[in-house]
Design an enzyme around this catalytic site. Structure first.
Site, PDB file in Angstrom:
ATOM      1  N   SER A  52      28.385   2.273  -6.898  1.00 56.43           N
ATOM      2  CA  SER A  52      27.237   3.022  -7.395  1.00 56.43           C
ATOM      3  C   SER A  52      26.392   2.278  -8.419  1.00 56.43           C
ATOM      4  O   SER A  52      25.324   2.768  -8.814  1.00 56.43           O
ATOM      5  CB  SER A  52      27.686   4.363  -7.978  1.00 56.43           C
ATOM      6  OG  SER A  52      28.015   5.252  -6.929  1.00 56.43           O
ATOM      7  N   TYR A 151      26.400  14.990  -9.781  1.00 60.54           N
ATOM      8  CA  TYR A 151      26.290  13.682  -9.140  1.00 60.54           C
ATOM      9  C   TYR A 151      26.213  13.817  -7.622  1.00 60.54           C
ATOM     10  O   TYR A 151      27.046  14.475  -7.012  1.00 60.54           O
ATOM     11  CB  TYR A 151      27.496  12.827  -9.519  1.00 60.54           C
ATOM     12  CG  TYR A 151      27.335  11.359  -9.239  1.00 60.54           C
ATOM     13  CD1 TYR A 151      26.764  10.527 -10.192  1.00 60.54           C
ATOM     14  CD2 TYR A 151      27.742  10.799  -8.029  1.00 60.54           C
ATOM     15  CE1 TYR A 151      26.613   9.170  -9.961  1.00 60.54           C
ATOM     16  CE2 TYR A 151      27.586   9.457  -7.787  1.00 60.54           C
ATOM     17  CZ  TYR A 151      27.033   8.636  -8.753  1.00 60.54           C
ATOM     18  OH  TYR A 151      26.873   7.293  -8.512  1.00 60.54           O
ATOM     19  N   ASN A 153      25.342  11.342  -4.218  1.00 59.40           N
ATOM     20  CA  ASN A 153      24.924  10.136  -3.506  1.00 59.40           C
ATOM     21  C   ASN A 153      23.767  10.415  -2.555  1.00 59.40           C
ATOM     22  O   ASN A 153      22.974   9.513  -2.251  1.00 59.40           O
ATOM     23  CB  ASN A 153      26.109   9.553  -2.731  1.00 59.40           C
ATOM     24  CG  ASN A 153      27.108   8.877  -3.649  1.00 59.40           C
ATOM     25  OD1 ASN A 153      26.778   7.966  -4.397  1.00 59.40           O
ATOM     26  ND2 ASN A 153      28.349   9.332  -3.596  1.00 59.40           N
ATOM     27  N   GLY A 291      30.927   1.821 -10.742  1.00 58.62           N
ATOM     28  CA  GLY A 291      30.944   1.972  -9.294  1.00 58.62           C
ATOM     29  C   GLY A 291      32.363   1.912  -8.766  1.00 58.62           C
ATOM     30  O   GLY A 291      33.170   1.083  -9.216  1.00 58.62           O
TER      31      GLY A 291
END
Length: 369
Positions: A52, A151, A153, A291
């Site tokens: 990430s 959060y 993605n 990440g």
């Protein structure tokens, strides 16, 4: 810092490697083995999937487009991608909300990497960005648009598609042209459909499957949310350029640093901006991102002006098997992060909680089954 890396290795991680910069001084080091099967020693310059942290590169690219007047942070995403995010949702979710995780759109990886069998199969499958967005939109919303941080993605896959719509170019090629290339980041690239990590690289060990190496693993499921490959040195170079004002005009860098609480009940525990976050440390706020992918973990944290920097990577993930206590690896990892960003500070827990509210590697979601 050498002792801190050795402690992470001794706690059970095959390898830990890092680069620390302090002004013009630079230190890099490694401890342990890059590959459990061969015993190949780790090096600090090994390429590594940084997950990430990709988001910082993508958000920078979007903000460059904002600075050029080509897109607005408060544009509804439905204006640009009406077929993918139609109707009221498309009109309420803005570009800013995608970048600071307040869109309320579900996180597609929660569904995609839900079981051990899926973890194995996803690495051999091919996904389009549109596939990933549809999965995210099929999940229950995490809140109303703009209501709170959650959060996702999915927001960064939409950001990649936005880059393509605005520029007419492949999103990863545009990030490379605008950010990676100008900074001379020779070890940083998007692998696309290639499952291999090119050049010298670390292994990727998924604790639930022992010594199996997941370094060869398809990443089309991550794309602009987490596909990037890099090294600790390249990450330090990128964040120094970013926070030093070389990549964004002051107005857009200020927008990037405008944050929302990651935990509304504890706003002092950290804030998420546009592709970057800040965390409290014993020596003040530190900015960057972390990440986590299958088998590899990275964190990159920096003083606000990037005068002091630390990028740290390990080649083991998902070792926490539901134990209520903090795993010894997490304890050593926290100590290593604090040693990197705050030399001389202790990484002990105080009465008010940890001095660094970092998402620990052992806290990664565990697949079921």
């Amino acid at each position: 810092m050498s002792r801190a890396l050795a402690a992470v290795h001794a706690a059970g991680v095959p390898a830990a490697y890092a680069e620390v910069r302090d002004g013009g001084r630079r230190w890099s080091g490694a401890a342990g083995v890059a590959d459990l099967a061969t015993g190949r020693p780790a090096r600090p310059d090994l390429r590594h999937r940084v997950g990430s942290i990709t988001k910082s590169f993508v958000a920078t690219t979007v903000l460059q487009l904002v600075a050029e007047g080509k897109v607005g942070l408060d544009d509804p995403i439905g204006r640009w991608l009406p077929d993918l995010v139609p109707g009221e949702l498309g009109q309420r979710v803005t570009v800013r909300m995608l970048l600071n995780h307040t869109s309320g759109i579900g996180n597609y990886t929660n569904a995609l990497l839900d079981t051990l069998a899926e973890v194995i199969s996803v690495g051999t499958a091919t996904f389009t960005p549109e596939d990933l967005v549809r999965i995210g939109l099929s999940l229950p919303p995490t809140g109303a648009p703009g209501e709170r941080y959650s959060y996702s993605n999915t927001g960064y896959i939409l950001a990649g598609l936005l880059i393509e719509k605005v520029t007419g170019h492949d999103a990863t090629a545009e990030v490379t042209r605008r950010v990676i290339g100008p900074l001379g980041l020779r070890d940083t690239y998007f692998p696309g459909a290639d499952p291999a990590i090119r050049g010298p690289h670390a292994g990727a060990h998924f604790a639930l499957l022992g010594v199996r190496d997941f370094a060869r693993y398809g990443m089309t499921w991550a794309w602009t949310a987490g596909e990037l490959i890099s090294t600790p040195s390249d990450l330090d170079t990128f964040y120094r350029a970013l926070f030093g004002g070389r990549l964004l005009p002051p107005a857009q860098l200020a927008q990037m640093r405008t944050t929302v609480p990651m935990d509304p009940q504890a706003p002092e525990a950290g804030g998420y901006g546009l592709g970057v976050y800040w965390l409290p440390t014993p020596c003040g706020q530190r900015w960057g991102h972390d990440g986590g992918v299958i088998g590899q973990i990275t964190v990159s944290l920096h003083a606000p002006d990037a005068s002091r920097q630390m990028s740290l990577a390990t080649n083991l993930s998902h070792y926490q098997i539901g134990l209520p206590e903090e795993h010894p690896i997490d304890t050593a990892w926290l100590a290593a992060v604090v040693a990197g960003v705050c030399p001389g500070a202790a990484a002990t827990r105080a009465a008010g909680g940890p001095p660094l509210a970092l998402p620990l590697p052992g806290a990664l979601p565990l697949p079921r089954g």
